[in-house]
Design an enzyme around this catalytic site. Sequence first.
Site, mmCIF file in Angstrom:
data_model
loop_
_atom_site.group_PDB
_atom_site.id
_atom_site.type_symbol
_atom_site.label_atom_id
_atom_site.label_comp_id
_atom_site.label_asym_id
_atom_site.label_seq_id
_atom_site.Cartn_x
_atom_site.Cartn_y
_atom_site.Cartn_z
ATOM 1 N N HIS A 86 8.672 153.117 173.779
ATOM 2 C CA HIS A 86 7.565 152.086 174.498
ATOM 3 C C HIS A 86 6.494 151.968 173.159
ATOM 4 O O HIS A 86 5.966 152.860 172.731
ATOM 5 C CB HIS A 86 7.022 152.847 175.623
ATOM 6 C CG HIS A 86 5.638 152.048 176.066
ATOM 7 N ND1 HIS A 86 6.485 150.938 176.812
ATOM 8 C CD2 HIS A 86 4.803 151.926 175.901
ATOM 9 C CE1 HIS A 86 5.178 150.036 177.443
ATOM 10 N NE2 HIS A 86 4.234 150.815 176.521
ATOM 11 N N ASP A 165 2.406 150.616 190.505
ATOM 12 C CA ASP A 165 1.984 150.119 189.155
ATOM 13 C C ASP A 165 2.015 148.404 189.058
ATOM 14 O O ASP A 165 1.246 148.009 188.659
ATOM 15 C CB ASP A 165 2.730 150.538 188.046
ATOM 16 C CG ASP A 165 2.216 150.300 186.643
ATOM 17 O OD1 ASP A 165 1.042 150.659 186.680
ATOM 18 O OD2 ASP A 165 2.959 149.399 186.067
ATOM 19 N N ARG A 172 -5.747 145.138 187.897
ATOM 20 C CA ARG A 172 -6.590 145.560 186.796
ATOM 21 C C ARG A 172 -6.768 144.370 185.850
ATOM 22 O O ARG A 172 -7.820 144.433 185.238
ATOM 23 C CB ARG A 172 -5.873 146.732 186.069
ATOM 24 C CG ARG A 172 -6.054 148.068 186.640
ATOM 25 C CD ARG A 172 -4.906 149.060 186.214
ATOM 26 N NE ARG A 172 -5.075 149.268 184.757
ATOM 27 C CZ ARG A 172 -4.157 149.630 184.004
ATOM 28 N NH1 ARG A 172 -2.844 149.965 184.342
ATOM 29 N NH2 ARG A 172 -4.637 149.631 182.739
ATOM 30 N N SER A 187 0.206 154.133 184.116
ATOM 31 C CA SER A 187 0.907 152.956 184.119
ATOM 32 C C SER A 187 2.096 153.061 183.217
ATOM 33 O O SER A 187 3.328 152.849 183.928
ATOM 34 C CB SER A 187 -0.005 151.700 183.863
ATOM 35 O OG SER A 187 0.781 150.497 183.776
ATOM 36 N N LYS A 191 6.671 154.252 184.800
ATOM 37 C CA LYS A 191 7.713 153.362 184.721
ATOM 38 C C LYS A 191 8.725 154.045 183.727
ATOM 39 O O LYS A 191 10.030 154.101 183.957
ATOM 40 C CB LYS A 191 7.262 152.112 183.988
ATOM 41 C CG LYS A 191 6.406 151.066 185.060
ATOM 42 C CD LYS A 191 5.926 149.842 184.255
ATOM 43 C CE LYS A 191 4.707 150.034 183.477
ATOM 44 N NZ LYS A 191 3.934 148.905 183.321
#
Length: 427
Positions: A86, A165, A172, A187, A191
């Site tokens: 990620h 989320d 947000r 967040s 995931k």
Amino acid sequence: MSEQFDAVEVIAAKRDRHDLSDAQIDWVVDAYTRGVVADEQMSALAMAILLNGMNRREISRWTNAMIASGERMDFSSLSRPTADKHSTGGVGDKITLPLAPLVAACGVAVPQLSGRGLGHTGGTLDKLEAIPGWRASLSNAEMMAQLEEVGAVICAAGAGLAPADKKLYALRDVTGTVEAIPLIASSIMSKKIAEGTGALVLDVKVGSGAFMKNENQARELAETMVGLGTDAGVKTVALLTDMSTPLGRTAGNACEIAESVEVLAGGGPADVVELTVALAREMLQAAGRVDVDPADVLASGRAMDTWKAMIRAQDGDPDAPLPVARETHDVLAATDGVLTRLDAMAVGVAAWRLGAGRSRPGEVVQAAAGVVMHAKPGDTVRAGDPLLTLHTDTPDRFERAVEALAGGYDIGAEPAPARSVVIDRIT
Ligand code: URA
């Protein structure tokens, strides 16, 4: 049904700098997902978290509550180990594109659930959609079959994964609370943990084009996420990497696909190759495969074969010509010298204004829009030579893109000291 807590009580506790209890966290995340806690109440709580922080226990509990709001995937029936990557997002960050097929060609399956771009950072799905026919949405069964047969999948995250989320991130985004480290860490990690990968490598970007503008913030985010992954039983490692200047020589959609294919063909810009191989090594090591060198596999052409199979499995044609922009505009060097700075944020905003990115969720992006960089910091330039070429289908966008680039680069007499892409490794 009577509720266990009152939202105002929970908001006031965080406002007054108290730690939230496990029960308060479980309730507030669940009640928000059910619509019992209203958007304005969750906005106030998110702002209190941004201002007053959360301790490690609170962040871990919050992450677990978001995971529990949806489904969990399970890849344990696959015949090979899994590893995912990620990135916290940057300009010209196309690394997932060569990385996923490379790691798959080394024997580790890559289930990469990706997002679309918002603002100046590009989205991997937007880039892949520049390939004629390519399809982002897969069912869970299609994803499993592709992972077994090809070894790599890049697709859209389904609605079932961490729905809390999804709702909170949208809130947000419009309440100035994206930047809270506990909320970013939970967040991302909710995931990734729900996705069920066995190993995870985080590419935490630092610099003008990143969420985290300074190294201390990036380190704190990386350490928090590594802690959350490790606690959840996912082998997690983070690299802190430079995002003060764009990665590679392209920022956009189709142009980043073309550059990624160059990397898979054994060429491409040195920084993209360096980061792709560094992240591949980390993913393989985290998945327990230390016997293969990804640099050798890249040179062998096997990663290109996996790329083509991965694109075809999602109905794309890897050999079809990529879209070309209707109009281009060159930004020229004003003097002779050395390019000493090319700011990632300036290039990212220019690409976005040319149509490569979106300002609202759901907006359509232009596949061919983007910026091609003819020089990177350290390169010699001559007055009148093109520094950057801007691409778009809508030429009225050139003016605002050129404005974004004003002050975004310097030409000097001496090169600035060369910077390594990888700044640090956090375990
Ligand atoms: N990416 C995410 O998925 N969540 C954040 O909060 C920030 C970046």
